[in-house]
Write a protein that holds these residues in place. Structure first.
Motif, PDB file in Angstrom:
ATOM      1  N   SER A 181      99.553 -41.664  36.587  1.00 24.25           N
ATOM      2  CA  SER A 181     100.831 -42.220  36.146  1.00 24.25           C
ATOM      3  C   SER A 181     101.872 -41.116  36.224  1.00 24.25           C
ATOM      4  CB  SER A 181     100.735 -42.721  34.708  1.00 24.25           C
ATOM      5  OG  SER A 181      99.862 -43.818  34.632  1.00 24.25           O
ATOM      6  N   PHE A 182     103.086 -41.504  36.574  1.00 21.52           N
ATOM      7  CA  PHE A 182     104.159 -40.544  36.738  1.00 21.52           C
ATOM      8  C   PHE A 182     105.298 -40.852  35.772  1.00 21.52           C
ATOM      9  CE2 PHE A 182     101.845 -40.531  40.652  1.00 21.52           C
ATOM     10  CZ  PHE A 182     101.877 -39.213  41.080  1.00 21.52           C
ATOM     11  N   SER A 183     105.886 -39.806  35.220  1.00 25.51           N
ATOM     12  CA  SER A 183     107.065 -39.982  34.374  1.00 25.51           C
ATOM     13  C   SER A 183     108.224 -40.431  35.266  1.00 25.51           C
ATOM     14  CB  SER A 183     107.424 -38.660  33.692  1.00 25.51           C
ATOM     15  OG  SER A 183     107.899 -37.730  34.662  1.00 25.51           O
ATOM     16  N   ALA A 184     109.313 -40.834  34.639  1.00 30.25           N
ATOM     17  CA  ALA A 184     110.480 -41.275  35.411  1.00 30.25           C
ATOM     18  C   ALA A 184     110.984 -40.139  36.304  1.00 30.25           C
ATOM     19  CB  ALA A 184     111.572 -41.757  34.472  1.00 30.25           C
ATOM     20  N   GLN A 185     111.058 -38.930  35.768  1.00 32.80           N
ATOM     21  CA  GLN A 185     111.528 -37.789  36.560  1.00 32.80           C
ATOM     22  C   GLN A 185     110.593 -37.524  37.738  1.00 32.80           C
ATOM     23  OE1 GLN A 185     114.468 -36.040  36.196  1.00 32.80           O
ATOM     24  NE2 GLN A 185     113.876 -35.221  38.172  1.00 32.80           N
ATOM     25  N   GLU A 186     109.285 -37.546  37.500  1.00 36.51           N
ATOM     26  CA  GLU A 186     108.313 -37.329  38.573  1.00 36.51           C
ATOM     27  C   GLU A 186     108.400 -38.447  39.611  1.00 36.51           C
ATOM     28  OE1 GLU A 186     104.801 -35.070  36.024  1.00 36.51           O
ATOM     29  OE2 GLU A 186     104.899 -37.265  36.029  1.00 36.51           O
ATOM     30  N   ALA A 187     108.589 -39.677  39.146  1.00 34.46           N
ATOM     31  CA  ALA A 187     108.712 -40.811  40.062  1.00 34.46           C
ATOM     32  C   ALA A 187     109.937 -40.652  40.940  1.00 34.46           C
ATOM     33  CB  ALA A 187     108.780 -42.116  39.270  1.00 34.46           C
ATOM     34  N   ALA A 188     111.054 -40.251  40.356  1.00 32.75           N
ATOM     35  CA  ALA A 188     112.276 -40.045  41.132  1.00 32.75           C
ATOM     36  C   ALA A 188     112.073 -38.950  42.174  1.00 32.75           C
ATOM     37  CB  ALA A 188     113.432 -39.691  40.197  1.00 32.75           C
ATOM     38  N   GLU A 189     111.411 -37.872  41.786  1.00 29.14           N
ATOM     39  CA  GLU A 189     111.134 -36.794  42.735  1.00 29.14           C
ATOM     40  C   GLU A 189     110.248 -37.285  43.868  1.00 29.14           C
ATOM     41  OE1 GLU A 189     109.615 -33.375  40.641  1.00 29.14           O
ATOM     42  OE2 GLU A 189     111.372 -33.306  39.343  1.00 29.14           O
TER      43      GLU A 189
ATOM     44  N   LYS B  99     108.409 -51.674  38.295  1.00 26.63           N
ATOM     45  CA  LYS B  99     108.103 -51.946  36.892  1.00 26.63           C
ATOM     46  C   LYS B  99     107.237 -50.826  36.349  1.00 26.63           C
ATOM     47  CE  LYS B  99     108.491 -56.875  37.315  1.00 26.63           C
ATOM     48  NZ  LYS B  99     107.946 -58.176  37.131  1.00 26.63           N
ATOM     49  N   PRO B 100     107.513 -50.394  35.124  1.00 31.17           N
ATOM     50  CA  PRO B 100     106.670 -49.361  34.523  1.00 31.17           C
ATOM     51  C   PRO B 100     105.239 -49.879  34.340  1.00 31.17           C
ATOM     52  CG  PRO B 100     108.650 -49.745  33.204  1.00 31.17           C
ATOM     53  CD  PRO B 100     108.610 -50.799  34.248  1.00 31.17           C
ATOM     54  N   ALA B 101     104.278 -49.031  34.611  1.00 31.30           N
ATOM     55  CA  ALA B 101     102.874 -49.388  34.387  1.00 31.30           C
ATOM     56  C   ALA B 101     102.580 -49.388  32.894  1.00 31.30           C
ATOM     57  CB  ALA B 101     101.958 -48.411  35.113  1.00 31.30           C
ATOM     58  N   SER B 102     103.282 -48.506  32.170  1.00 38.59           N
ATOM     59  CA  SER B 102     103.142 -48.474  30.712  1.00 38.59           C
ATOM     60  C   SER B 102     104.377 -47.806  30.117  1.00 38.59           C
ATOM     61  CB  SER B 102     101.873 -47.731  30.295  1.00 38.59           C
ATOM     62  OG  SER B 102     101.934 -46.384  30.693  1.00 38.59           O
TER      63      SER B 102
ATOM     64  N   SER C  15     109.405 -43.444  26.743  1.00 37.11           N
ATOM     65  CA  SER C  15     109.098 -42.986  28.102  1.00 37.11           C
ATOM     66  C   SER C  15     108.405 -44.067  28.911  1.00 37.11           C
ATOM     67  CB  SER C  15     108.186 -41.757  28.052  1.00 37.11           C
ATOM     68  OG  SER C  15     108.819 -40.709  27.375  1.00 37.11           O
ATOM     69  N   GLN C  16     108.885 -44.250  30.118  1.00 32.15           N
ATOM     70  CA  GLN C  16     108.256 -45.179  31.045  1.00 32.15           C
ATOM     71  C   GLN C  16     107.357 -44.388  31.993  1.00 32.15           C
ATOM     72  OE1 GLN C  16     111.845 -46.791  32.767  1.00 32.15           O
ATOM     73  NE2 GLN C  16     111.676 -48.641  31.521  1.00 32.15           N
ATOM     74  N   LEU C  17     106.169 -44.923  32.239  1.00 28.85           N
ATOM     75  CA  LEU C  17     105.236 -44.310  33.179  1.00 28.85           C
ATOM     76  C   LEU C  17     105.017 -45.276  34.340  1.00 28.85           C
ATOM     77  CD1 LEU C  17     102.653 -42.840  30.654  1.00 28.85           C
ATOM     78  CD2 LEU C  17     104.522 -41.645  31.807  1.00 28.85           C
ATOM     79  N   PHE C  18     104.976 -44.726  35.547  1.00 25.13           N
ATOM     80  CA  PHE C  18     104.883 -45.545  36.749  1.00 25.13           C
ATOM     81  C   PHE C  18     103.598 -45.224  37.501  1.00 25.13           C
ATOM     82  CE2 PHE C  18     109.273 -44.886  35.611  1.00 25.13           C
ATOM     83  CZ  PHE C  18     109.786 -46.169  35.648  1.00 25.13           C
ATOM     84  N   SER C  19     102.969 -46.261  38.050  1.00 29.62           N
ATOM     85  CA  SER C  19     101.719 -46.055  38.788  1.00 29.62           C
ATOM     86  C   SER C  19     102.018 -45.513  40.178  1.00 29.62           C
ATOM     87  CB  SER C  19     100.933 -47.365  38.898  1.00 29.62           C
ATOM     88  OG  SER C  19     101.513 -48.211  39.872  1.00 29.62           O
TER      89      SER C  19
ATOM     90  N   ALA D 121     100.484 -46.275  42.867  1.00 34.14           N
ATOM     91  CA  ALA D 121     100.436 -47.367  43.850  1.00 34.14           C
ATOM     92  C   ALA D 121     101.794 -48.068  43.949  1.00 34.14           C
ATOM     93  CB  ALA D 121      99.347 -48.369  43.474  1.00 34.14           C
ATOM     94  N   ASP D 122     102.424 -48.346  42.798  1.00 35.34           N
ATOM     95  CA  ASP D 122     103.742 -48.988  42.801  1.00 35.34           C
ATOM     96  C   ASP D 122     104.795 -48.084  43.440  1.00 35.34           C
ATOM     97  OD1 ASP D 122     102.668 -51.204  41.563  1.00 35.34           O
ATOM     98  OD2 ASP D 122     103.382 -50.660  39.554  1.00 35.34           O
ATOM     99  N   LEU D 123     104.704 -46.794  43.155  1.00 37.11           N
ATOM    100  CA  LEU D 123     105.661 -45.847  43.738  1.00 37.11           C
ATOM    101  C   LEU D 123     105.500 -45.766  45.256  1.00 37.11           C
ATOM    102  CD1 LEU D 123     105.503 -43.009  41.076  1.00 37.11           C
ATOM    103  CD2 LEU D 123     107.373 -44.625  41.470  1.00 37.11           C
ATOM    104  N   LYS D 124     104.256 -45.783  45.697  1.00 33.05           N
ATOM    105  CA  LYS D 124     103.999 -45.728  47.138  1.00 33.05           C
ATOM    106  C   LYS D 124     104.581 -46.956  47.843  1.00 33.05           C
ATOM    107  CE  LYS D 124     100.238 -44.962  50.399  1.00 33.05           C
ATOM    108  NZ  LYS D 124      98.796 -44.770  50.553  1.00 33.05           N
ATOM    109  N   LEU D 125     104.405 -48.130  47.242  1.00 36.42           N
ATOM    110  CA  LEU D 125     104.955 -49.354  47.833  1.00 36.42           C
ATOM    111  C   LEU D 125     106.482 -49.320  47.882  1.00 36.42           C
ATOM    112  CD1 LEU D 125     102.671 -52.108  46.230  1.00 36.42           C
ATOM    113  CD2 LEU D 125     102.754 -51.407  48.636  1.00 36.42           C
ATOM    114  N   LEU D 126     107.098 -48.872  46.799  1.00 36.45           N
ATOM    115  CA  LEU D 126     108.559 -48.807  46.779  1.00 36.45           C
ATOM    116  C   LEU D 126     109.057 -47.783  47.784  1.00 36.45           C
ATOM    117  CD1 LEU D 126     111.266 -49.686  45.687  1.00 36.45           C
ATOM    118  CD2 LEU D 126     110.992 -48.045  43.825  1.00 36.45           C
ATOM    119  N   LYS D 127     108.360 -46.672  47.918  1.00 39.05           N
ATOM    120  CA  LYS D 127     108.775 -45.650  48.888  1.00 39.05           C
ATOM    121  C   LYS D 127     108.724 -46.214  50.307  1.00 39.05           C
ATOM    122  CE  LYS D 127     108.560 -40.839  49.979  1.00 39.05           C
ATOM    123  NZ  LYS D 127     108.371 -39.551  49.360  1.00 39.05           N
TER     124      LYS D 127
END
Length: 105
Positions: A52-60, A79-82, A87-91, A93-99
């Protein structure tokens, strides 16, 4: 009699090196350690599959600003995974799809 050098011992020695010698050392390590290796994506990033990635890590990861990430969340494209506290955490897999979607645009 052989001398065993631990990773901690080596790290302590590297810290004592002048900066120019450290640069040479890490250049030699990079050149020699990865010269013949042909690592797969799975070997390099496989351990992140369920991370899981934080919002900052996801943006990076997405190579976008934090406000742009927030707009993707508000628009429902991500959508946040949790959520932990505020703090929102992102999976990954979701980040890869959005990228992939962002790169197609």
């Amino acid at each position: 009699m052989s001398i065993v050098l631990t990773a901690e011992d080596l790290f302590d020695q590297v810290k004592k090196m002048p900066i120019n010698e450290r640069i040479k050392f890490f250049s030699l390590v990079a050149i020699n350690a990865f010269q013949e290796a042909d690592y797969t994506h799975e070997q390099v990033f496989g351990h992140l599959r369920n991370a899981s990635f934080s919002a900052q890590e996801a943006a990076e990861f997405l190579e976008i600003s934090l406000p742009t990430l927030r707009r993707h969340v508000q628009a429902g494209r991500l959508k946040p995974a949790s959520i932990v506290g505020r703090s929102q955490l992102f999976s990954s897999a979701d980040l890869k799809l959005l990228k992939q979607k962002i790169n197609k645009e």
